[in-house]
Design a protein around this motif. Structure first.
Motif, PDB file in Angstrom:
ATOM      1  N   GLY B 115       1.026  -1.146   0.248  1.00  0.00           N
ATOM      2  CA  GLY B 115      -0.228  -0.330  -0.157  1.00  0.00           C
ATOM      3  C   GLY B 115       0.941   1.182  -0.209  1.00  0.00           C
ATOM      4  O   GLY B 115       0.302   2.301  -0.659  1.00  0.00           O
ATOM      5  N   LEU B 116       2.086   1.535   1.439  1.00  0.00           N
ATOM      6  CA  LEU B 116       3.354   1.847   0.873  1.00  0.00           C
ATOM      7  C   LEU B 116       3.483   2.580  -0.426  1.00  0.00           C
ATOM      8  O   LEU B 116       3.607   3.521  -0.669  1.00  0.00           O
ATOM      9  N   LEU B 117       4.082   1.528  -0.987  1.00  0.00           N
ATOM     10  CA  LEU B 117       5.226   1.399  -2.455  1.00  0.00           C
ATOM     11  C   LEU B 117       3.501   2.258  -3.521  1.00  0.00           C
ATOM     12  O   LEU B 117       4.378   2.754  -4.412  1.00  0.00           O
ATOM     13  N   ARG B 118       2.661   1.527  -3.523  1.00  0.00           N
ATOM     14  CA  ARG B 118       1.622   2.290  -4.858  1.00  0.00           C
ATOM     15  C   ARG B 118       1.244   3.183  -4.420  1.00  0.00           C
ATOM     16  O   ARG B 118       1.285   4.406  -5.315  1.00  0.00           O
ATOM     17  N   GLU B 119       0.983   4.640  -2.893  1.00  0.00           N
ATOM     18  CA  GLU B 119       0.763   5.246  -2.666  1.00  0.00           C
ATOM     19  C   GLU B 119       2.241   6.613  -2.916  1.00  0.00           C
ATOM     20  O   GLU B 119       2.282   7.616  -4.204  1.00  0.00           O
ATOM     21  N   LEU B 120       3.244   5.914  -3.144  1.00  0.00           N
ATOM     22  CA  LEU B 120       4.299   6.726  -3.561  1.00  0.00           C
ATOM     23  C   LEU B 120       4.711   6.605  -5.279  1.00  0.00           C
ATOM     24  O   LEU B 120       5.963   6.916  -5.657  1.00  0.00           O
ATOM     25  N   GLU B 121       4.300   5.009  -5.733  1.00  0.00           N
ATOM     26  CA  GLU B 121       4.577   5.182  -6.924  1.00  0.00           C
ATOM     27  C   GLU B 121       5.648   5.390  -7.374  1.00  0.00           C
ATOM     28  O   GLU B 121       6.718   5.075  -7.840  1.00  0.00           O
ATOM     29  N   TRP B 122       6.282   3.729  -6.623  1.00  0.00           N
ATOM     30  CA  TRP B 122       7.774   3.008  -6.427  1.00  0.00           C
ATOM     31  C   TRP B 122       7.342   2.335  -6.547  1.00  0.00           C
ATOM     32  O   TRP B 122       8.512   1.331  -6.297  1.00  0.00           O
ATOM     33  N   GLU B 123       6.319   1.495  -6.335  1.00  0.00           N
ATOM     34  CA  GLU B 123       6.723  -0.225  -7.537  1.00  0.00           C
ATOM     35  C   GLU B 123       7.764  -0.683  -8.057  1.00  0.00           C
ATOM     36  O   GLU B 123       8.623  -1.735  -8.165  1.00  0.00           O
ATOM     37  N   GLU B 142      18.459  13.804  -3.888  1.00  0.00           N
ATOM     38  CA  GLU B 142      18.732  14.366  -2.758  1.00  0.00           C
ATOM     39  C   GLU B 142      18.291  13.833  -1.380  1.00  0.00           C
ATOM     40  O   GLU B 142      17.337  14.036  -1.531  1.00  0.00           O
ATOM     41  N   VAL B 143      18.402  13.953   0.370  1.00  0.00           N
ATOM     42  CA  VAL B 143      17.565  13.504   0.973  1.00  0.00           C
ATOM     43  C   VAL B 143      16.696  14.668   1.237  1.00  0.00           C
ATOM     44  O   VAL B 143      15.157  14.207   1.173  1.00  0.00           O
ATOM     45  N   ARG B 144      16.902  15.666   1.255  1.00  0.00           N
ATOM     46  CA  ARG B 144      16.152  16.461   1.063  1.00  0.00           C
ATOM     47  C   ARG B 144      14.503  16.823   0.408  1.00  0.00           C
ATOM     48  O   ARG B 144      13.401  16.167   0.526  1.00  0.00           O
ATOM     49  N   GLU B 145      15.326  15.894  -1.114  1.00  0.00           N
ATOM     50  CA  GLU B 145      14.260  15.660  -2.390  1.00  0.00           C
ATOM     51  C   GLU B 145      13.200  14.315  -2.359  1.00  0.00           C
ATOM     52  O   GLU B 145      12.063  14.828  -2.627  1.00  0.00           O
ATOM     53  N   VAL B 146      13.724  13.258  -1.734  1.00  0.00           N
ATOM     54  CA  VAL B 146      13.202  12.310  -0.998  1.00  0.00           C
ATOM     55  C   VAL B 146      12.295  12.691   0.205  1.00  0.00           C
ATOM     56  O   VAL B 146      10.845  12.634  -0.218  1.00  0.00           O
ATOM     57  N   ALA B 147      12.221  13.677   0.703  1.00  0.00           N
ATOM     58  CA  ALA B 147      11.647  13.775   1.939  1.00  0.00           C
ATOM     59  C   ALA B 147      10.351  14.502   1.373  1.00  0.00           C
ATOM     60  O   ALA B 147       9.053  14.158   2.126  1.00  0.00           O
ATOM     61  N   GLU B 148      10.783  16.055   0.775  1.00  0.00           N
ATOM     62  CA  GLU B 148       9.604  16.200  -0.060  1.00  0.00           C
ATOM     63  C   GLU B 148       8.985  15.495  -0.614  1.00  0.00           C
ATOM     64  O   GLU B 148       7.881  15.603  -1.118  1.00  0.00           O
ATOM     65  N   TYR B 149       9.249  14.936  -2.092  1.00  0.00           N
ATOM     66  CA  TYR B 149       8.508  13.581  -2.696  1.00  0.00           C
ATOM     67  C   TYR B 149       7.561  13.173  -1.201  1.00  0.00           C
ATOM     68  O   TYR B 149       6.354  12.848  -1.751  1.00  0.00           O
ATOM     69  N   LEU B 150       8.592  12.661   0.107  1.00  0.00           N
ATOM     70  CA  LEU B 150       7.246  11.372   0.596  1.00  0.00           C
ATOM     71  C   LEU B 150       6.184  12.438   1.024  1.00  0.00           C
ATOM     72  O   LEU B 150       4.705  11.711   0.992  1.00  0.00           O
ATOM     73  N   LYS B 151       5.903  13.992   1.174  1.00  0.00           N
ATOM     74  CA  LYS B 151       5.523  14.829   2.053  1.00  0.00           C
ATOM     75  C   LYS B 151       4.469  14.752   0.648  1.00  0.00           C
ATOM     76  O   LYS B 151       2.819  14.643   1.348  1.00  0.00           O
ATOM     77  N   ARG B 152       4.562  15.265  -0.491  1.00  0.00           N
ATOM     78  CA  ARG B 152       3.697  15.825  -1.537  1.00  0.00           C
ATOM     79  C   ARG B 152       2.605  13.973  -1.815  1.00  0.00           C
ATOM     80  O   ARG B 152       2.156  14.002  -1.957  1.00  0.00           O
ATOM     81  N   GLN B 153       3.470  13.119  -1.600  1.00  0.00           N
ATOM     82  CA  GLN B 153       3.046  11.933  -2.227  1.00  0.00           C
ATOM     83  C   GLN B 153       1.902  11.690  -1.179  1.00  0.00           C
ATOM     84  O   GLN B 153       1.031  10.800  -1.518  1.00  0.00           O
ATOM     85  N   LEU B 154       2.404  10.820  -0.026  1.00  0.00           N
ATOM     86  CA  LEU B 154       1.225  10.891   1.099  1.00  0.00           C
ATOM     87  C   LEU B 154       1.041  11.710   1.980  1.00  0.00           C
ATOM     88  O   LEU B 154       0.029  11.539   2.978  1.00  0.00           O
ATOM     89  N   GLN B 155       0.548  12.881   1.206  1.00  0.00           N
ATOM     90  CA  GLN B 155      -0.171  14.244   1.797  1.00  0.00           C
ATOM     91  C   GLN B 155       0.430  14.549   3.293  1.00  0.00           C
ATOM     92  O   GLN B 155      -0.491  14.037   4.218  1.00  0.00           O
ATOM     93  N   ILE B 156       1.558  14.782   3.804  1.00  0.00           N
ATOM     94  CA  ILE B 156       2.148  14.687   5.297  1.00  0.00           C
ATOM     95  C   ILE B 156       2.659  15.559   4.855  1.00  0.00           C
ATOM     96  O   ILE B 156       3.416  16.437   4.173  1.00  0.00           O
ATOM     97  N   SER B 157       2.689  16.634   6.718  1.00  0.00           N
ATOM     98  CA  SER B 157       2.866  17.858   6.421  1.00  0.00           C
ATOM     99  C   SER B 157       4.487  17.802   6.918  1.00  0.00           C
ATOM    100  O   SER B 157       5.363  18.842   6.912  1.00  0.00           O
ATOM    101  N   TYR B 158       5.057  16.581   7.845  1.00  0.00           N
ATOM    102  CA  TYR B 158       6.366  17.293   8.009  1.00  0.00           C
ATOM    103  C   TYR B 158       6.889  15.605   8.044  1.00  0.00           C
ATOM    104  O   TYR B 158       6.401  14.991   8.248  1.00  0.00           O
TER     105      TYR B 158
END
Lengths: 264, 264
Positions: B115-123, B142-158
């Motif tokens: 489910g997580l991989l699906r939401e991240l579109e990382w399968e 970069e880690v910063r970019e990964v963090a921003e991507y995770l937040k966007r895909q999962l719709q979380i604020s931090y």
């Protein structure tokens, strides 16, 4: 008189009932070694060990485990390069490391708690010290204000809050370290009529989920998680001051690490 | 044919080797009850139960425990008003609650991970599924970019990050829920040559302290903690879609709670 590691440890544990099981230990190190200087820290990180060496200290008093484990479980680390490099630094620098966890928590009041309360300038508000929690009656303020106060006093950049920021609170329970777990924290809210729990760390599916339900039911309950190190490092700072009073001839320093997490 | 709770649970656990010990259970509820509708959720919070009732669902499939405990330990809760009000809501609404934790984690691959991989579109980036971790090779960022991507895909604020934001990463290990603990996460960094671990939750004195030392030694290692619910709720969303395919005649909803913590 020569001050040895053994003499320091004797002083640190004086008057505490001997524990049958404890994670506290001098390793590496020899009780007969003469102390040149002491560094206290939340965690004996690579940085802290380097700082101790730079400061001429040969005894590090650390609250948490050296190798990322409460029980010092090193399984799977044997060939790990980070572990090996750290172990080599420890061996080559010839520092002694005293893990000082359980006995410090058994001071009356808990030494870690005392350090945190001192840094918060909240000792005056304590109504009761229990073994795992201190109960305070603070001047009534909103959770948002408490959070800002905590950040200012502890010089930390964020806290995590469960519940509403507008909740008024005056009955507060403080729990350091991992005592934010449900079994420890949840019963206090009712038994001690707490508005707010301030804790170090705890499982996310326990206390904060209780707070979520309590708030949804219309109750004024809140939780502020400081972070584990953020809640306990002040205790190790306090300990450095205590040791300085007891051993004024020794150079004694508290070394503070950067926060382990940043928020993105 | 009447669809019963028992039929749903039979489908949910089909093909999984029977576990001798499990926290999974239907409580309250009766296997013979006819299903009117299903709600899936990370946690059967007061809000989720109310939503289930409003949606006409009489079966809640929850990943975490109803009463703030993995092992459903209710000691000290007997007279707790939050517990009692929640228990009364559950009794009066006559919903069945199925805790679906261990069996879902034993799907191949782990249903929560999927489910997580699906939401991240990382399968598409997965190179290996192991029982407790999935190993990915992502396009270098970069880690910063990964963090921003995770937040966007999962719709979380931090997210919480240990290590440097500028660290380049392409070898990534993902661990959902509480698998961010040292014993599970730390050996992977070396064994799987990971640059980055993305986990749900874990003790602060374990994996992030290891990362701190690794970075201080000059190594490119980083850790992103998503939050427990943030890492596992997508699995319960995926489960709702899976159940909808298997039982198209039933109304089936995933209910998402607000984040349990906010940053101040």
């Amino acid at each position: 008189m020569i001050l040895t590691f053994g003499r320091i440890i004797e002083q640190l544990t004086a008057g505490i009932h001997t524990l049958d099981r404890t994670v506290d230990k001098l390793e590496p190190g020899c009780m007969e070694t003469e102390v040149q200087g002491i560094v206290t820290a939340f965690s004996a990180s690579q940085y802290v060990i380097e700082q101790a060496v730079a400061l001429g200290a040969n005894l590090i008093v650390t609250h948490e485990g050296v190798f990322f484990s409460h029980q010092d479980n090193r399984e799977g680390l044997e060939n790990d390069p980070v572990y090996k490099q750290k172990a080599e630094l420890i061996a080559s620098s010839r520092v002694g490391i005293y893990r000082f966890h359980d006995y410090l928590h058994r001071y009356t009041p808990d030494g870690v708690m005392k350090g945190l309360l001192r840094e918060l300038e909240w000792e005056k508000y304590v109504t009761q010290h229990q073994p795992h929690v201190s109960i305070l009656t603070i001047p009534t303020m909103e959770v948002r204000e408490v959070a800002e106060y905590l950040k200012r006093q502890l010089q930390i950049s964020y806290v995590r809050v469960a519940g509403k920021l507008s909740t008024s609170c005056c009955r507060v329970g403080i729990l350091v370290g991992y005592r934010g777990s449900g079994a420890t924290a949840i019963p206090l809210l009712e038994q001690e009529s707490l508005d707010l729990i301030i804790a170090g760390e705890g499982p996310e599916w326990e206390t904060p989920e209780y707070i979520r339900d309590a708030v949804h039911q219309g109750r004024n309950k809140a939780l502020i998680m400081l972070g584990h190190a953020e809640s306990e490092a002040p205790g190790m700072n306090y300990l450095a001051d205590l040791l300085s009073l007891q051993f004024p001839e020794l150079p004694i320093h508290f070394v503070k690490d950067e926060p382990v997490y940043q928020i993105v």
